[in-house]
Each structure stands twice: as structure tokens, then as C-alpha cells.
Design an enzyme around this catalytic site. Structure first.
Site, mmCIF file in Angstrom:
data_model
loop_
_atom_site.group_PDB
_atom_site.id
_atom_site.type_symbol
_atom_site.label_atom_id
_atom_site.label_comp_id
_atom_site.label_asym_id
_atom_site.label_seq_id
_atom_site.Cartn_x
_atom_site.Cartn_y
_atom_site.Cartn_z
ATOM 1 N N HIS A 121 0.838 -1.203 0.000
ATOM 2 C CA HIS A 121 0.000 0.000 0.000
ATOM 3 C C HIS A 121 0.872 1.253 0.000
ATOM 4 O O HIS A 121 1.836 1.346 0.755
ATOM 5 C CB HIS A 121 -0.914 0.025 1.222
ATOM 6 C CG HIS A 121 -2.081 0.942 1.072
ATOM 7 N ND1 HIS A 121 -1.956 2.320 1.117
ATOM 8 C CD2 HIS A 121 -3.393 0.691 0.870
ATOM 9 C CE1 HIS A 121 -3.145 2.864 0.944
ATOM 10 N NE2 HIS A 121 -4.035 1.905 0.796
ATOM 11 N N GLY A 172 4.570 23.404 8.387
ATOM 12 C CA GLY A 172 5.916 22.867 8.306
ATOM 13 C C GLY A 172 6.527 23.094 6.932
ATOM 14 O O GLY A 172 5.924 23.711 6.053
ATOM 15 N N ASP A 173 7.727 22.571 6.741
ATOM 16 C CA ASP A 173 8.399 22.781 5.463
ATOM 17 C C ASP A 173 9.144 21.522 5.022
ATOM 18 O O ASP A 173 8.563 20.653 4.392
ATOM 19 C CB ASP A 173 9.344 23.995 5.524
ATOM 20 C CG ASP A 173 10.017 24.146 6.878
ATOM 21 O OD1 ASP A 173 9.965 25.235 7.407
ATOM 22 O OD2 ASP A 173 10.571 23.144 7.386
ATOM 23 N N ILE A 210 10.668 17.933 4.437
ATOM 24 C CA ILE A 210 10.164 16.604 4.760
ATOM 25 C C ILE A 210 11.334 15.645 4.956
ATOM 26 O O ILE A 210 12.209 15.537 4.101
ATOM 27 C CB ILE A 210 9.241 16.072 3.636
ATOM 28 C CG1 ILE A 210 8.039 16.998 3.454
ATOM 29 C CG2 ILE A 210 8.783 14.654 3.949
ATOM 30 C CD1 ILE A 210 7.173 16.639 2.257
ATOM 31 N N GLY A 221 8.399 11.161 7.104
ATOM 32 C CA GLY A 221 7.311 11.505 6.217
ATOM 33 C C GLY A 221 6.468 12.662 6.706
ATOM 34 O O GLY A 221 6.957 13.567 7.386
#
Length: 241
Positions: A78, A157-158, A160, A165
Site C-alpha cells: 500500500h 511545516g516545510d 520533509i 514523512g
């Protein structure tokens, strides 16, 4: 009971870790109604309810409990973007606006307490590019990391971290998760998924993906997001035909 949360976590193989998730939720006063884990998908879907404040606290507690999930080592068919991968709030005998407000509050506290970037989706966003979850997931986390630096920054946020994740927090109506398993090559299952999927000209309100299983079997995994237009019977008839 006025709201449900249906968080999906990227762990479906370790019963002890999943019990840790449900224990973290229960400690907030929220109630776990159902847990479905799938080892092939390596994913668990939880159905949770409780007073709105407890439900928001429960999603933070669950996110903290998922912090040990390393997406760079994760294996499962998945697609996923985070440890606490998706966190939709679903209204029950109340207005969608309550689910949207809860999603926004939960997203803010998750970002504040964990530092994880948050994307809002479904009714909880005004951005067309993030309204549909499949559009966010397309290309997987590596693609989203690149898009976050250009045309699709997180709502909160900014940068990653590919190990941790993001968290996708949304508000949506009820949907039916419906899977059909049969013996066929994977490409046949992909053709079937394209045939029923709304975005490729199929039935209304259907998101569909094809996954390989063991023993020569394949799965067409569907979310029926508009059950009044396309229910289980109609989706099955389309695939069987």
C-alpha cells in the site's frame, strides 16, 4: 458520539506494536471501535470515537506512538506518506464543519508537538491540488519531497524527512473500503482498477488501485467515497462483468 476518526498507520505486521497504538489512544479517553490490520499492505486502519477534545488528543498520541516507524525501511504494497499516514475526521450526526475544525486543530497540535509537516485534504483544504488523497500520494513520498520544495509545500511545516514523512489530516464523509481478490496477472488487475476508477472514466466516487498478493492472486482495492452513487453491488458487478 458526533465525530469519528479513521486513522491509517503504516504498520500491519506486529500485533504488539498495533496494541501499543490502541493503548495510546485509550489513555486519552477516546474509544477504539475497530482495528483492521493487513500484513501484505503492512497497514492498520483504526476507527476511533469520543468527545472532540479527546479525539484530537488521541490522534496526537497515536502520531507520537507511530514515531518509531521508519519509512525508508517500510515494506508493504500500500502506498504511504507517513507513519500516521492519513487521519480523516468523519462527522456523525453533526455538520461537516465540526469535522473540518477538528482536523485543523489536530493538524496544528500534531505539527507543534512532533515537528512533522502536515497536509490538509478533503473538506479540510481549499487547495485543489490536495483535495484528493490520491493526488497527494501519486509518485510516493520521494515525489512529494520534491514537490514540497516547489509547487506543493505542506500546510504546516516545510522540509520533509523521508524517514518520518508527513501526516495527511482531513475531513470527509463516510466511505466504504471494498476489496475484490481474484487470480490474474497484476496488469489485468490494473486494467480493472482503471476501468472502475472515477479519474479514468469509471464509476462515480470510486478510487481504485491494484495490488499483488501471494499465490498468483491480485487485489483491486477500492474506496467508495459516494456510496449512494456507487455501492458495493454496483462496484462488484462492474468488476465481474
Amino acid at each position: 458520539m458526533t465525530l469519528l476518526a479513521v486513522p491509517n498507520v503504516s504498520e500491519g505486521r506486529s500485533p504488539s506494536r498495533v496494541r501499543g497504538f490502541t493503548d495510546a489512544i485509550a489513555a486519552t479517553g477516546a474509544r477504539v471501535l475497530d482495528v483492521h490490520s493487513d500484513a501484505v499492505h503492512n497497514r492498520s486502519v483504526l476507527t476511533v470515537t469520543g468527545p472532540t477534545t479527546s479525539l484530537e488528543e488521541a490522534m496526537l498520541a497515536l502520531c507520537l506512538a507511530c514515531s518509531s516507524i521508519d519509512l525508508t525501511r517500510h515494506e508493504g504494497v500500500h502506498p504511504r506518506l507517513g507513519g500516521l499516514d492519513v487521519c480523516p475526521f468523519v462527522p456523525h450526526k453533526t455538520a461537516v464543519a465540526e469535522a473540518v475544525a477538528a482536523a485543523h486543530r489536530a493538524g496544528e497540535v500534531i505539527h507543534d508537538r512532533t515537528g512533522l509537516p502536515v497536509y490538509f485534504y478533503g473538506h479540510a483544504t481549499l487547495r485543489e491540488a490536495t483535495r484528493r488523497l490520491p493526488d497527494l500520494r501519486r509518485g510516493g513520498l520521494p515525489t512529494l519531497v520534491k514537490r514540497a520544495q516547489s509547487d506543493l509545500p505542506p500546510d504546516l511545516g516545510d522540509a520533509i524527512d523521508e524517514r518520518r514523512g508527513v501526516v495527511c489530516v482531513g475531513a470527509r464523509g463516510p466511505l466504504i473500503a471494498f476489496n475484490v481478490v481474484f487470480e490474474a496477472p497484476l496488469e489485468v488487475a490494473r486494467q480493472v482498477a482503471r476501468g472502475v476508477r472515477t479519474s479514468t472514466g469509471g464509476l462515480p466516487g470510486v478510487h481504485a488501485l491494484a495490488f499483488p498478493l501471494e499465490g498468483g492472486r491480485v487485489q483491486v482495492s477500492m474506496n467508495l467515497s459516494d456510496p449512494r452513487s456507487t455501492g458495493i453491488d454496483r462496484a462488484f458487478e462492474e468488476i465481474a462483468g
